[in-house]
Design a protein around this motif. Structure first.
Motif, PDB file in Angstrom:
ATOM      1  N   ALA A 134       0.846  -1.190   0.000  1.00  0.00           N
ATOM      2  CA  ALA A 134       0.000   0.000   0.000  1.00  0.00           C
ATOM      3  C   ALA A 134       0.884   1.244   0.000  1.00  0.00           C
ATOM      4  O   ALA A 134       1.954   1.263   0.603  1.00  0.00           O
ATOM      5  CB  ALA A 134      -0.893   0.013   1.233  1.00  0.00           C
ATOM      6  N   ILE A 135       0.411   2.269  -0.655  1.00  0.00           N
ATOM      7  CA  ILE A 135       1.171   3.518  -0.719  1.00  0.00           C
ATOM      8  C   ILE A 135       0.536   4.511   0.242  1.00  0.00           C
ATOM      9  O   ILE A 135      -0.644   4.817   0.147  1.00  0.00           O
ATOM     10  CB  ILE A 135       1.163   4.087  -2.144  1.00  0.00           C
ATOM     11  N   GLU A 136       1.332   4.999   1.160  1.00  0.00           N
ATOM     12  CA  GLU A 136       0.837   5.988   2.110  1.00  0.00           C
ATOM     13  C   GLU A 136       1.034   7.377   1.502  1.00  0.00           C
ATOM     14  O   GLU A 136       2.044   7.638   0.854  1.00  0.00           O
ATOM     15  CB  GLU A 136       1.595   5.879   3.422  1.00  0.00           C
ATOM     16  N   HIS A 137       0.057   8.247   1.732  1.00  0.00           N
ATOM     17  CA  HIS A 137       0.191   9.620   1.254  1.00  0.00           C
ATOM     18  C   HIS A 137      -0.595  10.526   2.174  1.00  0.00           C
ATOM     19  O   HIS A 137      -1.408  10.096   2.979  1.00  0.00           O
ATOM     20  CB  HIS A 137      -0.262   9.744  -0.200  1.00  0.00           C
ATOM     21  N   ASN A 138      -0.345  11.810   2.049  1.00  0.00           N
ATOM     22  CA  ASN A 138      -0.944  12.778   2.970  1.00  0.00           C
ATOM     23  C   ASN A 138      -2.281  13.331   2.482  1.00  0.00           C
ATOM     24  O   ASN A 138      -2.757  14.334   2.968  1.00  0.00           O
ATOM     25  CB  ASN A 138       0.053  13.909   3.270  1.00  0.00           C
ATOM     26  N   GLY A 139      -2.910  12.695   1.519  1.00  0.00           N
ATOM     27  CA  GLY A 139      -4.235  13.087   1.071  1.00  0.00           C
ATOM     28  C   GLY A 139      -4.239  14.104  -0.048  1.00  0.00           C
ATOM     29  O   GLY A 139      -5.292  14.540  -0.494  1.00  0.00           O
TER      30      GLY A 139
END
Length: 140
Positions: A134-139
Motif C-alpha cells: 500500500a502507498i501511504e500519502h498525505n491526502g
C-alpha cells in the motif's frame, strides 16, 4: 527434467567466486588451487558435483551452509616422492556457491564416490509470493 534456477544478482558472491577460482592464466601455471564444479537441478534438489580426487572425505573435506551460501573446503596432502614433473595441486582449497532461494540447509546431504563430491540441497519449489504494498500519502 531440468529446471533453470533464476538467482537474484549477488555481486559479493560473484566477486568471491571470481577471486576464489583465480584467473585461467594463474591456474595454467599451477599457482591457484581450485575446485571444478558443475551444478544442476534434479527432483527438487539443487545438486553440486565437485572434482576432488585424492582426498579423504572424512579428514580432508568440510562443507558449510551459511545463509544462502554453500562453501566447500578441502585439502589435498602432498606425498613425498622423487619426481620429474608436478602438475597436481596440493594444499588447501575452497569454493563458495550461492544456493537457490528456498534452500533447506538443515537437510543438505553429501556423498563422495570415485573422487567426486556430490552435495544435494533440497529446496522449496514454487512461484515466489507476490505481496502488494500500500502507498501511504498525505491526502493531496
Amino acid at each position: 527434467m531440468s529446471t533453470i534456477i533464476k538467482r537474484p544478482a549477488n555481486p559479493l558472491a560473484d566477486l568471491l567466486g571470481w577471486l576464489e577460482s583465480g584467473s585461467a592464466a594463474m591456474r595454467s601455471f599451477g599457482v591457484t588451487p581450485y575446485i571444478r564444479v558443475e551444478d544442476f537441478v534434479e527432483d527438487d534438489h539443487y545438486v553440486v558435483r565437485a572434482e576432488m580426487p585424492g582426498v579423504d572425505p572424512n579428514k580432508d573435506i568440510q562443507i558449510d551452509v551459511s545463509g544462502d551460501l554453500l562453501t566447500i573446503r578441502g585439502e589435498r596432502r602432498e606425498e613425498e616422492h622423487d619426481r620429474n614433473r608436478r602438475e597436481l595441486h596440493y594444499g588447501s582449497f575452497e569454493r563458495t556457491l550461492q544456493l537457490p532461494s528456498g534452500a533447506k540447509a538443515e537437510e543438505v546431504r553429501a556423498t563422495y564416490i570415485n573422487g567426486v563430491l556430490e552435495v544435494r540441497v533440497p529446496y522449496a519449489v514454487g512461484e515466489p509470493k507476490t505481496t502488494r504494498v500500500a502507498i501511504e500519502h498525505n491526502g493531496s
